[in-house]
Design an enzyme around this catalytic site. Structure first.
Site, PDB file in Angstrom:
ATOM      1  N   ASN A  46       0.880  -1.175   0.000  1.00 46.42           N
ATOM      2  CA  ASN A  46       0.000   0.000   0.000  1.00 46.42           C
ATOM      3  C   ASN A  46       0.912   1.217   0.000  1.00 46.42           C
ATOM      4  O   ASN A  46       1.498   1.548   1.026  1.00 46.42           O
ATOM      5  CB  ASN A  46      -0.900  -0.023   1.244  1.00 46.42           C
ATOM      6  CG  ASN A  46      -1.728   1.253   1.373  1.00 46.42           C
ATOM      7  OD1 ASN A  46      -1.757   2.080   0.460  1.00 46.42           O
ATOM      8  ND2 ASN A  46      -2.385   1.417   2.504  1.00 46.42           N
ATOM      9  N   TRP A  47       1.009   1.833  -1.160  1.00 50.43           N
ATOM     10  CA  TRP A  47       1.950   2.960  -1.281  1.00 50.43           C
ATOM     11  C   TRP A  47       1.462   4.219  -0.561  1.00 50.43           C
ATOM     12  O   TRP A  47       2.215   5.164  -0.395  1.00 50.43           O
ATOM     13  CB  TRP A  47       2.175   3.294  -2.764  1.00 50.43           C
ATOM     14  CG  TRP A  47       2.989   2.293  -3.516  1.00 50.43           C
ATOM     15  CD1 TRP A  47       3.495   1.099  -3.057  1.00 50.43           C
ATOM     16  CD2 TRP A  47       3.402   2.385  -4.899  1.00 50.43           C
ATOM     17  NE1 TRP A  47       4.185   0.456  -4.060  1.00 50.43           N
ATOM     18  CE2 TRP A  47       4.148   1.227  -5.196  1.00 50.43           C
ATOM     19  CE3 TRP A  47       3.207   3.333  -5.897  1.00 50.43           C
ATOM     20  CZ2 TRP A  47       4.702   0.994  -6.451  1.00 50.43           C
ATOM     21  CZ3 TRP A  47       3.757   3.104  -7.165  1.00 50.43           C
ATOM     22  CH2 TRP A  47       4.499   1.946  -7.434  1.00 50.43           C
ATOM     23  N   LYS A  48       0.180   4.232  -0.198  1.00 54.50           N
ATOM     24  CA  LYS A  48      -0.425   5.431   0.415  1.00 54.50           C
ATOM     25  C   LYS A  48      -0.163   6.642  -0.493  1.00 54.50           C
ATOM     26  O   LYS A  48      -0.103   6.479  -1.711  1.00 54.50           O
ATOM     27  CB  LYS A  48       0.087   5.612   1.846  1.00 54.50           C
ATOM     28  CG  LYS A  48      -0.104   4.320   2.678  1.00 54.50           C
ATOM     29  CD  LYS A  48       0.090   4.479   4.150  1.00 54.50           C
ATOM     30  CE  LYS A  48      -0.146   3.140   4.833  1.00 54.50           C
ATOM     31  NZ  LYS A  48      -0.064   3.211   6.289  1.00 54.50           N
ATOM     32  N   HIS A  91      -9.491   1.258   4.954  1.00 54.78           N
ATOM     33  CA  HIS A  91      -8.211   1.435   5.643  1.00 54.78           C
ATOM     34  C   HIS A  91      -8.425   2.366   6.838  1.00 54.78           C
ATOM     35  O   HIS A  91      -9.221   3.301   6.770  1.00 54.78           O
ATOM     36  CB  HIS A  91      -7.160   2.025   4.681  1.00 54.78           C
ATOM     37  CG  HIS A  91      -5.786   1.954   5.250  1.00 54.78           C
ATOM     38  ND1 HIS A  91      -5.331   2.867   6.182  1.00 54.78           N
ATOM     39  CD2 HIS A  91      -4.773   1.065   5.077  1.00 54.78           C
ATOM     40  CE1 HIS A  91      -4.095   2.531   6.529  1.00 54.78           C
ATOM     41  NE2 HIS A  91      -3.738   1.444   5.885  1.00 54.78           N
ATOM     42  N   GLU A 102      -6.809   4.749   7.906  1.00 58.94           N
ATOM     43  CA  GLU A 102      -6.588   6.171   7.608  1.00 58.94           C
ATOM     44  C   GLU A 102      -7.827   6.780   6.951  1.00 58.94           C
ATOM     45  O   GLU A 102      -8.120   7.961   7.147  1.00 58.94           O
ATOM     46  CB  GLU A 102      -5.327   6.326   6.732  1.00 58.94           C
ATOM     47  CG  GLU A 102      -4.069   6.062   7.550  1.00 58.94           C
ATOM     48  CD  GLU A 102      -2.895   5.489   6.774  1.00 58.94           C
ATOM     49  OE1 GLU A 102      -2.879   5.556   5.540  1.00 58.94           O
ATOM     50  OE2 GLU A 102      -1.979   4.953   7.441  1.00 58.94           O
ATOM     51  N   GLU A 128      -5.290  -4.932  10.458  1.00 59.35           N
ATOM     52  CA  GLU A 128      -4.278  -3.896  10.652  1.00 59.35           C
ATOM     53  C   GLU A 128      -4.538  -3.176  11.978  1.00 59.35           C
ATOM     54  O   GLU A 128      -5.347  -2.230  12.020  1.00 59.35           O
ATOM     55  CB  GLU A 128      -4.336  -2.873   9.514  1.00 59.35           C
ATOM     56  CG  GLU A 128      -4.015  -3.451   8.158  1.00 59.35           C
ATOM     57  CD  GLU A 128      -3.388  -2.410   7.228  1.00 59.35           C
ATOM     58  OE1 GLU A 128      -2.358  -2.727   6.629  1.00 59.35           O
ATOM     59  OE2 GLU A 128      -3.896  -1.281   7.136  1.00 59.35           O
ATOM     60  N   GLY A 134       2.615   2.270  10.808  1.00 55.15           N
ATOM     61  CA  GLY A 134       3.568   3.370  10.678  1.00 55.15           C
ATOM     62  C   GLY A 134       4.288   3.726  11.960  1.00 55.15           C
ATOM     63  O   GLY A 134       4.949   4.759  12.048  1.00 55.15           O
ATOM     64  N   SER A 142       3.513  -2.209  10.270  1.00 56.94           N
ATOM     65  CA  SER A 142       4.962  -2.297  10.487  1.00 56.94           C
ATOM     66  C   SER A 142       5.537  -3.671  10.131  1.00 56.94           C
ATOM     67  O   SER A 142       6.507  -4.114  10.744  1.00 56.94           O
ATOM     68  CB  SER A 142       5.329  -1.904  11.925  1.00 56.94           C
ATOM     69  OG  SER A 142       4.956  -0.559  12.178  1.00 56.94           O
ATOM     70  N   GLY A 157       2.993  -1.135   4.235  1.00 59.48           N
ATOM     71  CA  GLY A 157       3.056   0.299   3.963  1.00 59.48           C
ATOM     72  C   GLY A 157       4.484   0.729   3.653  1.00 59.48           C
ATOM     73  O   GLY A 157       4.988   0.554   2.543  1.00 59.48           O
ATOM     74  N   GLY A 158       5.153   1.270   4.648  1.00 52.94           N
ATOM     75  CA  GLY A 158       6.484   1.858   4.461  1.00 52.94           C
ATOM     76  C   GLY A 158       7.469   0.947   3.739  1.00 52.94           C
ATOM     77  O   GLY A 158       8.198   1.394   2.839  1.00 52.94           O
TER      78      GLY A 158
HETATM   79  P1  13P Z   1       3.126   0.338   7.663  1.00 56.86           P
HETATM   80  O1  13P Z   1       3.631  -0.951   7.062  1.00 56.86           O
HETATM   81  O2  13P Z   1       3.861   1.550   7.192  1.00 56.86           O
HETATM   82  O3  13P Z   1       2.990   0.242   9.159  1.00 56.86           O
HETATM   83  O4  13P Z   1       1.623   0.537   7.095  1.00 56.86           O
HETATM   84  C1  13P Z   1       0.750  -0.526   7.173  1.00 56.86           C
HETATM   85  C2  13P Z   1      -0.473  -0.161   6.425  1.00 56.86           C
HETATM   86  O5  13P Z   1      -1.230   0.698   6.829  1.00 56.86           O
HETATM   87  C3  13P Z   1      -0.733  -0.859   5.162  1.00 56.86           C
HETATM   88  O6  13P Z   1      -2.001  -0.596   4.689  1.00 56.86           O
END
Ligand code: 13P
Length: 251
Positions: free
Chosen positions: A9-11, A95, A97, A166, A172, A210, A231-232
């Site tokens: 997930n590149w956000k 998600h 967010e 999640e 994050g 994470s 994510g990251g």
């Molecule tokens: P991180 O891997 O950066 O914690 O993000 C997880 C995430 O929200 C994937 O959708």
């Protein structure tokens, strides 16, 4: 046994140049791997990434959201039909967010999943508790409520969804759920899906929060963890490739 699904997930990250070099490195480094993978990219880059991913089947294209509406006066929204135009295979819905910053309710998330399913797109339905929920002993109650809304709205079609657990406190933050903590919640979700459909064995339940090159193997070795939503670490080719490699070993 299903192959593990490793989805990035590149956000709200990327640029034309950065996407091209990240994806080239991922495609070059993943040849022969025994997992499924996806990249859920910002809508602005769907066309670019569709072109880069064409001609191979290991890494699929995903979106990060889809509208709960079908068509019309909904400024800024992107419909499932539009995603279809770019051969999008997955769409993240719910998600944390989006739930947090865009006030998406369980009912809205369930409708988004429905829109995706009716367009032949697999929704990756995210559920997860906040730290306050966990500390109040409400983890199970929260994730079951979030998933129940999707089950209620989508009936037997839920055998076509992907679920992502999640925990909000792990996103994050560098603070990962331990493999045992994650497995405990995945088992709860698995049981809920099993009660809802006789085809629950088709449904992959991903862990997200994470996940990285160092902890992926242990998480992916848990019996009810079928992949990861990253994510990251999905923004760095060596890290994403290491997670894909871990998913290929425990496939
Ligand atoms: P991180 O891997 O950066 O914690 O993000 C997880 C995430 O929200 C994937 O959708």
């Amino acid at each position: 046994m299903k192959k593990k699904l490793i989805a990035g997930n590149w956000k709200m990250n990327g640029s034309l140049a950065a996407n091209a070099s990240l994806l080239q490195a991922v495609l070059d480094g993943s040849k022969g791997m025994n997992c499924q993978a996806a990249v859920c990219v910002p809508a602005a880059y769907l066309a670019q990434v569709q072109t880069i991913l064409s001609g191979q089947t290991l890494v699929a294209l995903g979106a990060q959201d889809v509208s709960a509406q079908e068509v019309g006066a909904f400024t800024g929204e992107i419909s499932a039909g539009m995603l279809n135009d770019f051969s999008v295979r997955y769409a993240i819905v719910g998600h944390s967010e989006r739930r947090q910053y865009h006030a998406e309710s369980d009912a809205t998330v369930a409708l988004k999943a429905q829109r995706a399913l009716s367009a032949g797109i697999t929704p990756i339905v995210c559920v997860g508790e906040t730290l306050a929920d966990r500390e109040a002993g409400k983890t199970e109650e929260v994730v079951k409520r979030q998933l129940a809304a999707v089950i209620h709205t989508n009936g037997h079609c839920i055998s076509e969804i992907v679920v992502a657990y999640e925990p909000v406190w792990a996103i994050g933050t560098g603070r990962t759920a331990s493999p045992e903590q994650a497995q405990e919640v995945h088992a709860v979700l698995r049981a809920q899906l099993k009660a809802a459909t006789s085809h629950s064995d088709r449904i992959s339940i991903l862990y997200g929060g994470s996940m990285n090159a160092a902890n992926a193997a242990q998480l992916l070795a848990q019996p009810d963890i079928d992949g990861g939503l990253i994510g990251g670490a999905a923004l760095k080719a060596p890290d994403f490739l290491a997670i894909m490699a871990a998913g290929s070993v425990s496939a």
